[in-house]
Motif scaffolding. Structure first.
Motif, PDB file in Angstrom:
ATOM      1  N   GLU A  33     -77.689  16.139 -22.663  1.00  0.00           N
ATOM      2  CA  GLU A  33     -77.688  17.621 -21.990  1.00  0.00           C
ATOM      3  C   GLU A  33     -76.813  18.442 -22.011  1.00  0.00           C
ATOM      4  O   GLU A  33     -76.002  17.711 -21.337  1.00  0.00           O
ATOM      5  CB  GLU A  33     -78.797  17.039 -20.692  1.00  0.00           C
ATOM      6  N   ARG A  34     -77.025  19.603 -22.433  1.00  0.00           N
ATOM      7  CA  ARG A  34     -75.683  20.078 -21.979  1.00  0.00           C
ATOM      8  C   ARG A  34     -76.434  21.279 -22.614  1.00  0.00           C
ATOM      9  O   ARG A  34     -77.149  22.293 -22.564  1.00  0.00           O
ATOM     10  CB  ARG A  34     -74.516  20.198 -22.823  1.00  0.00           C
ATOM     11  N   THR A  35     -75.047  22.492 -21.437  1.00  0.00           N
ATOM     12  CA  THR A  35     -75.541  23.894 -21.710  1.00  0.00           C
ATOM     13  C   THR A  35     -74.662  24.326 -22.472  1.00  0.00           C
ATOM     14  O   THR A  35     -73.232  24.399 -21.861  1.00  0.00           O
ATOM     15  CB  THR A  35     -75.589  25.053 -19.582  1.00  0.00           C
ATOM     16  N   ASP A  36     -75.052  25.357 -23.432  1.00  0.00           N
ATOM     17  CA  ASP A  36     -73.740  25.835 -24.547  1.00  0.00           C
ATOM     18  C   ASP A  36     -73.940  27.659 -23.493  1.00  0.00           C
ATOM     19  O   ASP A  36     -75.442  27.938 -24.280  1.00  0.00           O
ATOM     20  CB  ASP A  36     -73.641  25.407 -25.833  1.00  0.00           C
ATOM     21  N   HIS A  37     -73.204  28.539 -24.363  1.00  0.00           N
ATOM     22  CA  HIS A  37     -73.236  29.800 -24.184  1.00  0.00           C
ATOM     23  C   HIS A  37     -72.712  30.816 -25.768  1.00  0.00           C
ATOM     24  O   HIS A  37     -72.011  30.008 -26.256  1.00  0.00           O
ATOM     25  CB  HIS A  37     -71.830  30.382 -23.093  1.00  0.00           C
ATOM     26  N   TYR A  38     -73.823  30.593 -26.149  1.00  0.00           N
ATOM     27  CA  TYR A  38     -73.918  31.615 -27.195  1.00  0.00           C
ATOM     28  C   TYR A  38     -72.862  33.067 -27.544  1.00  0.00           C
ATOM     29  O   TYR A  38     -74.362  34.006 -26.457  1.00  0.00           O
ATOM     30  CB  TYR A  38     -75.552  31.918 -28.180  1.00  0.00           C
ATOM     31  N   LEU A  39     -72.441  34.058 -27.998  1.00  0.00           N
ATOM     32  CA  LEU A  39     -71.594  35.212 -27.611  1.00  0.00           C
ATOM     33  C   LEU A  39     -72.377  36.052 -29.179  1.00  0.00           C
ATOM     34  O   LEU A  39     -72.992  35.636 -30.309  1.00  0.00           O
ATOM     35  CB  LEU A  39     -70.774  35.120 -28.150  1.00  0.00           C
ATOM     36  N   ASP A  40     -73.374  37.145 -28.696  1.00  0.00           N
ATOM     37  CA  ASP A  40     -74.397  38.172 -29.634  1.00  0.00           C
ATOM     38  C   ASP A  40     -73.349  38.617 -31.112  1.00  0.00           C
ATOM     39  O   ASP A  40     -73.026  39.963 -29.634  1.00  0.00           O
ATOM     40  CB  ASP A  40     -75.445  38.742 -29.091  1.00  0.00           C
TER      41      ASP A  40
END
Length: 187
Positions: A33-40
């Motif tokens: 389990e983890r949170t990733d932040h994707y940049l558009d």
């Protein structure tokens, strides 16, 4: 090489059950389990994300054969989520430097993930449960299935065998993360 499919969670597909049903011998990794932040970046040839809270990754699409893609990781640095450190890391990668000059204006999507990976004798695959947010706005719950670690023919055959009739479902999207983000973006 990888082949990735996204679909709404309510489609109800379970990769581990399907592998068992087909008699595909496999090992299973523990749930991650983890949170990733994707940049558009508004370009399907570049994937930029913060893995967890500290590792920046920039991938460049080098080749696409139908729905199978080869990505190259060109930046992988720890920057503890600091935007100035991220921008400095990106500026060091000259081919994409101009793309990041307006970095503070790039939209960010938060992907809260639960991932299980499977290893077979021929390929690797994973299923990821994803809750997507843009700021405070909840955009939905999705699943992603990914096949990788083999040649194009093997990946296509695995996809066809394992996903089967589900591939006819118009709610399935065979695309990579940058395209999926563009798909989520309001029209």
């Amino acid at each position: 090489m990888e082949l990735r499919i996204f679909f709404p969670k309510d489609v109800g597909f379970n990769l581990q059950e399907r592998l068992k049903e087909l008699g595909v011998r496999h090992s299973v990794s523990p749930l991650e389990e983890r949170t990733d932040h994707y940049l558009d970046l508004k370009d399907a040839n570049f994937g930029l994300k913060m893995r967890g809270n500290n590792k920046l990754e920039l991938k460049v699409r080098r080749k696409k054969e139908g729905v199978v893609t080869y990505w190259e990781k060109v930046v992988a640095v720890n920057c503890n989520g600091r935007r100035d450190a991220i921008l400095n890391a990106l500026r060091r990668h000259r081919p994409t430097q101009e793309r990041f000059e307006n970095f503070l204006q790039i939209d960010t999507y938060e992907f809260r993930k639960k991932r299980v990976q499977f290893e077979t004798q021929e390929f690797s695959c994973e299923q990821v449960s994803i809750c997507v947010y843009k700021g405070e706005e909840f955009l939905g719950e999705f699943e992603s299935v990914n096949f990788e670690g083999a040649d194009v023919t093997t990946l296509l055959a695995a996809n066809s065998k394992i996903m089967g009739g589900l591939l006819k479902n118009e709610r399935l999207k065979m695309m990579d993360y940058p395209e999926f983000i563009m798909h989520l973006r309001p029209s």
